[in-house]
Design a protein around this motif. Sequence first.
Motif, PDB file in Angstrom:
ATOM      1  N   GLN A 198      14.065   6.936  -9.665  1.00 52.02           N
ATOM      2  CA  GLN A 198      14.572   5.588  -9.886  1.00 52.02           C
ATOM      3  C   GLN A 198      13.982   4.981 -11.155  1.00 52.02           C
ATOM      4  O   GLN A 198      14.685   4.351 -11.929  1.00 52.02           O
ATOM      5  N   GLN A 244       1.764  -3.237  -8.418  1.00 56.43           N
ATOM      6  CA  GLN A 244       2.680  -4.335  -8.098  1.00 56.43           C
ATOM      7  C   GLN A 244       3.877  -4.367  -9.039  1.00 56.43           C
ATOM      8  O   GLN A 244       5.001  -4.671  -8.622  1.00 56.43           O
ATOM      9  N   SER A 245       3.654  -4.058 -10.316  1.00 56.22           N
ATOM     10  CA  SER A 245       4.780  -4.024 -11.250  1.00 56.22           C
ATOM     11  C   SER A 245       5.733  -2.881 -10.909  1.00 56.22           C
ATOM     12  O   SER A 245       6.955  -2.994 -11.082  1.00 56.22           O
ATOM     13  N   TYR A 247       6.249  -1.614  -7.761  1.00 53.76           N
ATOM     14  CA  TYR A 247       7.001  -2.028  -6.575  1.00 53.76           C
ATOM     15  C   TYR A 247       8.053  -3.082  -6.922  1.00 53.76           C
ATOM     16  O   TYR A 247       9.188  -3.046  -6.415  1.00 53.76           O
ATOM     17  N   SER A 248       7.697  -4.005  -7.799  1.00 54.18           N
ATOM     18  CA  SER A 248       8.652  -5.047  -8.190  1.00 54.18           C
ATOM     19  C   SER A 248       9.858  -4.465  -8.913  1.00 54.18           C
ATOM     20  O   SER A 248      11.004  -4.836  -8.645  1.00 54.18           O
ATOM     21  N   ALA A 249       9.594  -3.524  -9.832  1.00 58.21           N
ATOM     22  CA  ALA A 249      10.686  -2.908 -10.588  1.00 58.21           C
ATOM     23  C   ALA A 249      11.592  -2.073  -9.678  1.00 58.21           C
ATOM     24  O   ALA A 249      12.811  -1.997  -9.890  1.00 58.21           O
ATOM     25  N   LEU A 250      11.001  -1.437  -8.673  1.00 55.63           N
ATOM     26  CA  LEU A 250      11.766  -0.637  -7.724  1.00 55.63           C
ATOM     27  C   LEU A 250      12.475  -1.501  -6.683  1.00 55.63           C
ATOM     28  O   LEU A 250      13.429  -1.049  -6.042  1.00 55.63           O
ATOM     29  N   ASP A 251      11.971  -2.728  -6.512  1.00 60.30           N
ATOM     30  CA  ASP A 251      12.398  -3.601  -5.409  1.00 60.30           C
ATOM     31  C   ASP A 251      12.100  -2.931  -4.071  1.00 60.30           C
ATOM     32  O   ASP A 251      12.913  -2.981  -3.136  1.00 60.30           O
ATOM     33  N   TRP A 252      10.929  -2.285  -4.018  1.00 62.03           N
ATOM     34  CA  TRP A 252      10.442  -1.656  -2.798  1.00 62.03           C
ATOM     35  C   TRP A 252       9.169  -2.365  -2.341  1.00 62.03           C
ATOM     36  O   TRP A 252       8.468  -2.991  -3.144  1.00 62.03           O
ATOM     37  N   LYS A 253       8.879  -2.205  -1.054  1.00 63.88           N
ATOM     38  CA  LYS A 253       7.607  -2.649  -0.482  1.00 63.88           C
ATOM     39  C   LYS A 253       6.867  -1.411   0.023  1.00 63.88           C
ATOM     40  O   LYS A 253       7.490  -0.366   0.262  1.00 63.88           O
ATOM     41  N   ASP A 256       8.359   0.623   2.723  1.00 59.60           N
ATOM     42  CA  ASP A 256       9.567   1.406   2.438  1.00 59.60           C
ATOM     43  C   ASP A 256       9.233   2.859   2.108  1.00 59.60           C
ATOM     44  O   ASP A 256      10.112   3.722   2.176  1.00 59.60           O
TER      45      ASP A 256
END
Length: 332
Positions: A198, A244-245, A247-253, A256
Amino acid sequence: MIIKGNCQIAGIGIYLPEQIVTSKELMREIKSEANYGISESWLDDVVGISNRRVARRDEKPSHLAIKAAEEALKNSGITASEIDVVIFCGISREWIEPAVAHKVQHELGCTNAICFDVSNACHGFMNSILIANNLMQASDAKYVLVVTGEVSTDITFHYVDKLKVKDASLKKEIGALTLGDAGAAMVLQPREGESGFQLFNFATNAKHTNLCKISVAGTGGYEGQMLMSQISSEIVQIHSNLIQSTYSALDWKPEDIELFVCHQVGEKPHLRMSKMAGVPASIAPISYKDYGNITTATIPFNLYQANPKKGQKALIGGTGSGLTISQSGIIF
């Protein structure tokens, strides 16, 4: 640096030499108890490494890479003549010139492929995947073969001989005893639908270069140091600053993530990496216990062993001395 993912894994292959050398055998060889006051079981008990594979004298880095590549091609269903690019990314090399990738290309019969080597310590495989990814975006490259063959135990046995002398610096050099030999290969192709890489998030902090640096000594053999505790602490910190950047870019937590694969030098750093990513250690497969630090082969080896199911989300944490890291999200 965040880079869009354009590729997916078509097939993975690995190759392991047959010979097994235990950590206790290495510690006994350096007379760890008599010379350094450290138990022969220290690598087992503290580092978590019990065994490693050791290549035969006639097994060169290209040999391990080619064996792994044969399996990767078979698993991908892609023929050697369809490969557009061959990248060899091992730390180990049997020659300086030409690139080892030329030998791999010739022996496998990848007659239509361009080839070159990439070098970035243990992080070389992830850098090579990124190059393959970008070639697919910027050119007509369809199939890229990334290979490595690591015969790192030649460094191990050099330092075993050195550490037999009581006044050697065990703290600076014991990291060499954690290494193991392996081959790994991956066939990559353009993404189809949601599957594939991704994105990639890469970072480097070169002020830590001296923490792990090995060079060829003027008198032959190797010189340098591997300050494993300091390296591991700095690596986890750099990953922590980046996660954190990612996870934010992936839109995952974190919840997930179904599989977490990272570079491995021992038990404690591996557990700290899982904690950094906010995932349970149970979803992070290990290779260090039975194979040691297999350098550039670590990530493809663990992906191969995990055998992910279609649709699974995985986070990959790459690491190399320098210090250099990457975090990648992939859907299988």
